[in-house]
Design a protein around this motif. Structure first.
Motif, short mmCIF file in Angstrom:
data_model
loop_
_atom_site.label_atom_id
_atom_site.label_comp_id
_atom_site.label_asym_id
_atom_site.label_seq_id
_atom_site.Cartn_x
_atom_site.Cartn_y
_atom_site.Cartn_z
N LEU A 137 0.83 -1.20 0.00
CA LEU A 137 0.00 0.00 0.00
C LEU A 137 0.86 1.25 0.00
O LEU A 137 1.79 1.39 0.78
CB LEU A 137 -0.92 0.01 1.22
CG LEU A 137 -1.92 -1.13 1.27
CD1 LEU A 137 -2.77 -1.05 2.54
CD2 LEU A 137 -2.82 -1.12 0.05
N GLY A 138 0.53 2.19 -0.89
CA GLY A 138 1.31 3.41 -1.00
C GLY A 138 2.55 3.19 -1.86
O GLY A 138 3.12 4.14 -2.37
N PHE A 187 -3.74 5.28 -3.87
CA PHE A 187 -5.16 5.61 -3.82
C PHE A 187 -5.36 7.12 -3.93
O PHE A 187 -4.67 7.90 -3.27
CB PHE A 187 -5.72 5.08 -2.49
CG PHE A 187 -7.17 5.36 -2.27
CD1 PHE A 187 -8.14 4.77 -3.08
CD2 PHE A 187 -7.58 6.18 -1.23
CE1 PHE A 187 -9.50 5.01 -2.86
CE2 PHE A 187 -8.94 6.41 -1.00
CZ PHE A 187 -9.88 5.84 -1.81
N VAL A 205 5.43 8.73 2.89
CA VAL A 205 5.46 7.53 2.03
C VAL A 205 6.85 7.32 1.43
O VAL A 205 7.32 6.18 1.30
CB VAL A 205 4.42 7.58 0.88
CG1 VAL A 205 3.10 7.03 1.33
CG2 VAL A 205 4.27 8.95 0.29
N HIS A 222 8.58 3.89 2.31
CA HIS A 222 8.64 2.85 1.28
C HIS A 222 9.93 2.87 0.49
O HIS A 222 10.41 1.84 0.04
CB HIS A 222 7.46 2.98 0.32
CG HIS A 222 6.15 2.69 0.95
ND1 HIS A 222 5.85 1.48 1.53
CD2 HIS A 222 5.04 3.46 1.10
CE1 HIS A 222 4.62 1.51 2.00
NE2 HIS A 222 4.10 2.69 1.77
N VAL A 267 -4.12 3.46 3.60
CA VAL A 267 -3.72 3.00 2.27
C VAL A 267 -2.35 3.55 1.86
O VAL A 267 -1.85 3.22 0.79
CB VAL A 267 -4.78 3.33 1.19
CG1 VAL A 267 -6.10 2.68 1.51
CG2 VAL A 267 -4.96 4.82 1.01
N LYS A 268 -1.76 4.40 2.72
CA LYS A 268 -0.37 4.77 2.49
C LYS A 268 0.56 3.71 3.08
O LYS A 268 1.77 3.78 2.89
CB LYS A 268 -0.05 6.08 3.21
CG LYS A 268 -0.33 7.35 2.43
CD LYS A 268 -0.11 8.53 3.38
CE LYS A 268 0.08 9.82 2.67
NZ LYS A 268 0.37 10.91 3.65
N GLY A 269 -0.01 2.77 3.84
CA GLY A 269 0.81 1.70 4.41
C GLY A 269 1.24 1.96 5.84
O GLY A 269 2.20 1.35 6.31
#
Lengths: 290, 335
Positions: A87-88, A93, A115, A119, B239-241
């Motif tokens: 996710l991300g 999204f 993010v 990530h 939803v960014k984790g």
């Protein structure tokens, strides 16, 4: 290249006594770099499909049948912790309402850099530089200043641009956009659509574009999936669908769409008999699948 | 929050304080109990009483007394305590730091408890930790602070004597603070022995004050957290984790603090009133204990001075709460 997102025969059920079926054997595919439009009325199940992919379906809803595969990996029943790295990073999204989607008490900067740091393992300054570049990519003026501002200092269109920058930050393979223009006024809508299209072309990211606006679908999408009552009624290449819609519901949907270029046309509501027939079909399907 | 705003708030505190002054001045003179009669030995004649009354200016009509007192107060003279024969300002100032330290420790403990309990309950939503937090906060809330004080004295002071239950510091300890803020001073002078002893003394009264406050804060904060967890911005960070813990601590908590601070400004003010009984129970040398002694002795100048002090604390606390609110909420900060 293999299919990026493959949803097969997905059932989503809410509660147990009696269970409410939110999705009925939904299948759809998104190829790498493709823009797929997911259209239907309110309550058709468009958003539920995206929520299952993102792992944010309602807590009491369960996938009771079918599967979701992302990049050839089954992600249907991933735990929260297993899904998080995706996710991300791989799947991003763009939310419907930019006015409420940003954390009101945090500056814009950290909401973009988080993010990147999480990530991509970027350091503070690298993330900062990348955030600036991203704000330029979404055509926001004075990006330095915006990084230090709070969400309430930006207009709705600017906030949606920030949210798009966040979505594209880690160069994801798939962006799910849930009615990203519905909450904006018409002139801004057009700019936001252009922006999404531009970023998509530059990055080659695939987009699952959820909307009830057929005009948007016609301009933007390669492929269209029509949903009603939690099931897919028609799925076809955009050009084919607009030329020659096969399902009666798709035709009714076209007839019910207002057109700027032909204001004199009479708008036809979806016929009650058709809705009734679709609901009846759903009941038959539920009896079969129970 | 501009300096201008703060000055305006302080200016508008003046009429409030005048109102409080009138109220307490009249009240202590209307309720039964004569400070003069308590000062004199039983055999005193009516003439003696009259003379003493004239000495303290208590023979004049109440409005006249009030004007005289107000005139002195505006010049910074709050009079002399009848029972302790000391200036009211000096008395209050010597005791106030003890109470402030008690209140600050209590608030800090309450906030820490409440944050942990509320975040824990929401993290484990629908499972047993949430039930424990709900049950305990209900139980703690149902018992007032002075009962907690008595319970601590009984259990941790008498039955299981692990902590001191009276005073502020061990008098045999070689610690000569220059100010009334013992705790802060011990910390700054790195006197760990004194700091440990002071903490031991302050722990039980602070805990007694903190528990009901912590329970009230937990309830409000938990509600605000649940509310925040359903907001769009939380969906976005999901939803960014973000992990669940990170969402709670970094996103939801900051947002949930805003409504919590608004709703609990009043609670902090109750805390100041709560110190009176708690200080009495733990023989803690703050202004609460001084207030009880003053009332027992019908020490009119001291009572008046103390009530005004409490009123000032009340106003400042509310100002601080409003400032905290504006720091937490960027939308208010700029306007």
């Amino acid at each position: 290249m293999s299919t990026l997102l493959a949803i097969r025969d997905l059932d989503l059920t809410l509660g147990s006594k009696p269970p409410v079926r939110l999705l009925r054997r939904v299948s759809l595919q998104v190829e790498p770099g493709q823009i797929v439009g997911l259209v239907g009325e309110s309550g058709a199940g468009k958003t539920m499909v995206s929520r299952v992919v993102l792992g944010i379906a309602p807590a009491n809803a369960r996938v009771t049948h079918g599967s979701v595969a992302f990049a050839a990996r089954d992600i249907t029943h991933l735990s929260e912790a297993q899904r998080r790295p995706l996710l991300g990073r791989e799947i991003a999204f763009i939310p419907q309402n930019p006015m409420t989607a940003l954390n009101p008490v945090e500056r814009i900067g950290p909401q973009i850099t988080d993010v990147l740091r999480m990530h991509l393992d970027l350091g503070r300054t690298d993330a900062q530089d990348r955030a600036l570049a991203l704000l330029r990519e979404v055509h926001l003026r004075e990006p330095q200043r915006i990084l230090r501002q709070h969400p309430h200092e930006l207009s709705g269109g600017m906030r949606q641009r920030v949210l798009i920058a966040i979505a594209f930050a880690c160069k994801p393979k798939l962006v799910i956009a849930d009615e990203p223009t519905t909450a904006l006024d018409v002139t801004v809508q057009k700019q936001i659509l252009q922006l999404i299209r531009e970023l998509q072309r530059n990055s080659g990211t695939a987009i699952l574009f959820i909307t009830h606006d057929l005009g948007v679908v016609a301009k933007l999408c390669d492929h269209v999936v029509v949903m009603h009552g939690g099931r897919v009624l028609e799925s076809a290449a955009a050009a084919r669908l607009f030329e020659n819609p096969t399902h009666a519901y798709t035709r009714a949907l076209f007839a019910a769409t207002p057109r700027f270029d032909r204001p004199a046309d009479e708008l036809k509501p979806i016929p009650a008999a058709l809705t009734q027939q679709l609901n009846e079909e759903a009941r038959v399907l539920d009896a079969r699948d129970a | 929050m501009s300096a201008n705003y703060i000055l305006r708030r302080l200016f508008w505190a003046i009429p409030t304080l005048i109102g409080v002054a009138i109220l307490v001045f009249v009240l202590v003179r209307v309720v039964p109990g004569d400070p003069i009669a308590m000062m004199l030995p039983p055999g005193a004649t009516a003439e003696d009483v009259g003379r003493l009354r004239a000495l303290y200016g208590l023979d004049a009509p109440i409005p006249k007394q009030f004007v005289a007192w107000m005139g002195d107060v505006l010049r910074g003279n709050f009079g002399t305590s009848i029972s302790l024969r000391e200036g009211v300002v000096r008395l209050v100032m010597s005791r106030l730091p003890a109470t402030l330290e008690l209140v600050i420790v209590a608030v800090a403990v309450a906030c820490a408890f409440a944050a942990l309990a509320a975040v824990g309950a929401v993290y484990f939503r629908g499972r047993w930790p949430e039930l424990v937090v709900d049950g305990l906060s209900g139980l703690v809330l149902a018992i007032p602070d002075f009962l907690w004080g008595l319970l601590f004295v009984l259990v941790l002071g008498v039955l299981l004597p692990v902590l001191p239950i009276s005073g502020r510091i061990d008098p045999t300890l070689d610690f000569n603070p220059a100010t009334g803020f013992y705790l802060a001073e011990a910390l700054l002078r790195l006197r760990w022995d004194a700091f440990a002893d002071l903490m031991k003394h302050i722990l039980l009264p602070a805990l007694a004050l903190a528990l009901p406050l912590a329970a009230a804060l937990t309830r409000v904060l938990k509600g605000s957290l649940i509310d925040a967890m359903n907001q769009d911005y939380v969906t976005l960070v999901r939803v960014k984790g973000y992990s669940r813990a990170r969402i709670l601590w970094r996103v939801a908590l900051r947002n949930a603090l805003i409504p919590t601070v608004t709703l609990t400004g009043v609670q902090f003010s109750f805390l100041i009133g709560g110190t009176v009984l708690i200080e009495y129970i733990f023989s803690y040398p703050g202004i609460g204990n001084l207030a009880i002694a003053a009332v027992n002795q019908r020490d009119l100048p001291l009572i008046q001075g103390l009530v005004l002090t409490f009123a000032v604390l009340f106003i400042l606390t509310n100002l601080l709460v409003d400032m905290a609110y504006s720091i937490l909420n960027p939308r208010v900060r700029q306007s």
